[in-house]
Scaffold this active site. Structure first.
Site, PDB file in Angstrom:
ATOM      1  N   ASP A  34      -1.932  -3.553  -0.115  1.00 51.63           N
ATOM      2  CA  ASP A  34      -0.478  -3.544  -0.312  1.00 51.63           C
ATOM      3  C   ASP A  34      -0.113  -4.280  -1.608  1.00 51.63           C
ATOM      4  O   ASP A  34      -0.857  -5.143  -2.071  1.00 51.63           O
ATOM      5  CB  ASP A  34       0.186  -4.234   0.896  1.00 51.63           C
ATOM      6  CG  ASP A  34       1.679  -3.944   0.973  1.00 51.63           C
ATOM      7  OD1 ASP A  34       2.155  -3.041   0.269  1.00 51.63           O
ATOM      8  OD2 ASP A  34       2.363  -4.640   1.734  1.00 51.63           O
ATOM      9  N   ASN A  82       4.030   7.309   4.665  1.00 56.32           N
ATOM     10  CA  ASN A  82       4.144   7.282   3.198  1.00 56.32           C
ATOM     11  C   ASN A  82       4.715   8.574   2.593  1.00 56.32           C
ATOM     12  O   ASN A  82       5.095   8.608   1.426  1.00 56.32           O
ATOM     13  CB  ASN A  82       2.792   6.963   2.530  1.00 56.32           C
ATOM     14  CG  ASN A  82       2.377   5.511   2.674  1.00 56.32           C
ATOM     15  OD1 ASN A  82       1.193   5.185   2.664  1.00 56.32           O
ATOM     16  ND2 ASN A  82       3.347   4.606   2.800  1.00 56.32           N
TER      17      ASN A  82
HETATM   18  C1  FPP Z   1       0.630   0.001  -1.008  1.00 61.26           C
HETATM   19  O1  FPP Z   1       1.331  -0.548  -2.071  1.00 61.26           O
HETATM   20  C2  FPP Z   1      -0.405   0.938  -1.454  1.00 61.26           C
HETATM   21  C3  FPP Z   1      -0.447   2.273  -1.150  1.00 61.26           C
HETATM   22  C4  FPP Z   1       0.562   2.921  -0.292  1.00 61.26           C
HETATM   23  C5  FPP Z   1      -1.502   3.164  -1.656  1.00 61.26           C
HETATM   24  C6  FPP Z   1      -2.810   2.539  -2.008  1.00 61.26           C
HETATM   25  C7  FPP Z   1      -3.576   3.507  -2.816  1.00 61.26           C
HETATM   26  C8  FPP Z   1      -4.449   3.219  -3.819  1.00 61.26           C
HETATM   27  C9  FPP Z   1      -4.843   1.867  -4.196  1.00 61.26           C
HETATM   28  C10 FPP Z   1      -5.049   4.334  -4.606  1.00 61.26           C
HETATM   29  C11 FPP Z   1      -5.845   5.349  -3.866  1.00 61.26           C
HETATM   30  C12 FPP Z   1      -6.935   4.827  -3.018  1.00 61.26           C
HETATM   31  C13 FPP Z   1      -8.231   5.279  -2.955  1.00 61.26           C
HETATM   32  C14 FPP Z   1      -9.107   4.802  -1.844  1.00 61.26           C
HETATM   33  C15 FPP Z   1      -8.820   6.173  -3.930  1.00 61.26           C
HETATM   34  P1  FPP Z   1       2.914  -0.334  -2.133  1.00 61.26           P
HETATM   35  O2  FPP Z   1       3.164   0.845  -2.996  1.00 61.26           O
HETATM   36  O3  FPP Z   1       3.450  -0.251  -0.752  1.00 61.26           O
HETATM   37  O4  FPP Z   1       3.369  -1.651  -2.841  1.00 61.26           O
HETATM   38  P2  FPP Z   1       4.734  -2.451  -2.609  1.00 61.26           P
HETATM   39  O5  FPP Z   1       4.752  -2.894  -1.182  1.00 61.26           O
HETATM   40  O6  FPP Z   1       4.613  -3.576  -3.578  1.00 61.26           O
HETATM   41  O7  FPP Z   1       5.843  -1.489  -2.948  1.00 61.26           O
END
Ligand code: FPP
Length: 252
Positions: A34, A82
Site C-alpha cells: 500500500d 480496485n
Molecule cells: C496500493 O497503493 C497498491 C496497489 C493497489 C497496486 C500495487 C501494484 C503494484 C505494486 C504493481 C503491480 C504488481 C505486481 C506484482 C507486478 P495505493 O494506490 O492504494 O496507494 P495509496 O493508498 O497511497 O493511494
C-alpha cells in the site's frame, strides 16, 4: 545466516541479517503493498508513477525472499474493489503486471520460483490471462519458492468460491461433512502454508479483505514505509520484529 551475495559486510543490512535466526524464518510472508498513490502525491507525480516504482520494490522483495530461503511469498496486487479506480489507473495496473511478467519471467524461472496467480482470474482480460497462464505453466514445476500474486482478489470472494466448489463436489457425491482441511484445500492457496507474517506498508491498520481464512494466526507487521520505498532492509526489519513475537496459537 550466510551473508554471501546478500549484504555488504558491515552494512546496515548485514547487521540486521546477523540479528535474524535462520532457523526461525517465516515459511510464508504475505504483503499488502500500500501507499503507491501517496508516494507519487508527495512527489507531485501521477499515481501511476507510484505503481511503476512499486514494481522495483516487487522485484527487490521477490529476490530477497528467494535468497533468504522463504518458502512462499504472496503479494496483494489488485483487489476486486480496485475496479472502482479511474480507468487509466486500472489499465496501467494491468499493463504493469504484463510488463513485469515479460521482463521477469526468465529470471523468476531461472531462480526456481513457481508463479501462481490467485483471485478471480477468469474475469480478467484475455491478454492478462494469457500472460498469467504462460508464466504459471513455465514455472509450475519449480520448487525454490512460490510467488503468488493476488489479482482481482478478495478474501470473501475466495471463501465464496471455495464454498461453491465444495457444494458442487458434494452434489457430485463428495463428502457431506465439511472440515477445516477441506475448506483450506478449496481456496486459491490450496497446498501453501498459511502466512506466518503479514506485512502492510504505509501505516493503515486494516486487512482490506486479504487472505481472510489463511491469516487466522499470522503475525501482523504494519510499517509507515510506503510500498515504493520498501526494500530488502525493511523486509529484514519486519522479519526481525516477527522473530521477537511470542506465537501462542491460543495457548499460554
Ligand atoms: C496500493 O497503493 C497498491 C496497489 C493497489 C497496486 C500495487 C501494484 C503494484 C505494486 C504493481 C503491480 C504488481 C505486481 C506484482 C507486478 P495505493 O494506490 O492504494 O496507494 P495509496 O493508498 O497511497 O493511494
Amino acid at each position: 545466516m550466510k551473508l554471501e551475495a546478500f549484504a555488504e559486510p558491515g552494512s546496515e543490512e548485514a547487521v540486521l541479517l546477523e540479528s535474524i535466526d535462520a532457523g526461525k524464518l517465516p515459511r510464508h510472508i504475505a504483503v499488502i503493498m500500500d501507499g503507491n498513490g501517496r508516494w507519487a502525491g508527495l512527489r507531485k507525480l501521477p499515481r501511476v508513477a507510484g505503481h511503476r516504482t512499486g514494481i522495483d520494490s516487487v522485484r527487490n522483495i521477490v529476490e530477497s525472499c528467494r535468497k533468504l530461503g522463504i518458502e512462499s511469498l504472496t503479494l496483494y496486487a489488485f483487489s476486486t474493489e480496485n475496479w472502482k479506480r479511474p480507468r487509466l489507473e486500472v489499465r496501467t495496473l494491468m499493463r504493469l503486471l504484463k510488463e513485469f511478467i515479460r521482463k521477469e519471467m526468465r529470471s523468476v524461472n531461472e531462480n526456481n520460483i513457481r508463479f501462481l496467480a490467485i483471485g478471480r482470474i477468469h474475469e480478467l482480460d484475455e491478454s492478462v490471462r494469457e500472460e498469467l497462464r504462460r508464466f504459471s505453466e513455465l514455472t509450475a514445476r519449480n520448487t525454490g519458492m512460490t510467488l503468488s500474486v493476488a489479482r482481482n482478489y478478495s478474501g470473501r470472494a475466495e471463501i465464496t468460491d471455495a464454498v461453491n466448489r465444495i457444494l458442487s463436489e458434494c452434489r457430485a457425491g463428495g463428502p457431506v461433512i465439511v472440515t477445516e482441511d477441506i475448506i483450506s484445500g478449496s481456496l486459491y492457496t490450496a497446498g501453501l502454508p498459511d502466512p506466518d507474517l503479514l506485512i502492510r506498508t504505509s501505516g493503515e491498520m486494516r486487512i482490506s479483505n486479504f487472505l481472510l481464512w489463511q491469516i487466522a494466526y499470522s503475525e501482523i507487521y504494519v510499517t509507515p514505509t510506503l510500498w515504493p520505498d520498501f526494500r530488502r532492509k525493511h523486509l529484514l526489519e519486519a522479519i526481525a520484529a516477527y522473530q521477537l513475537r511470542d506465537r501462542r496459537y491460543g495457548g499460554i
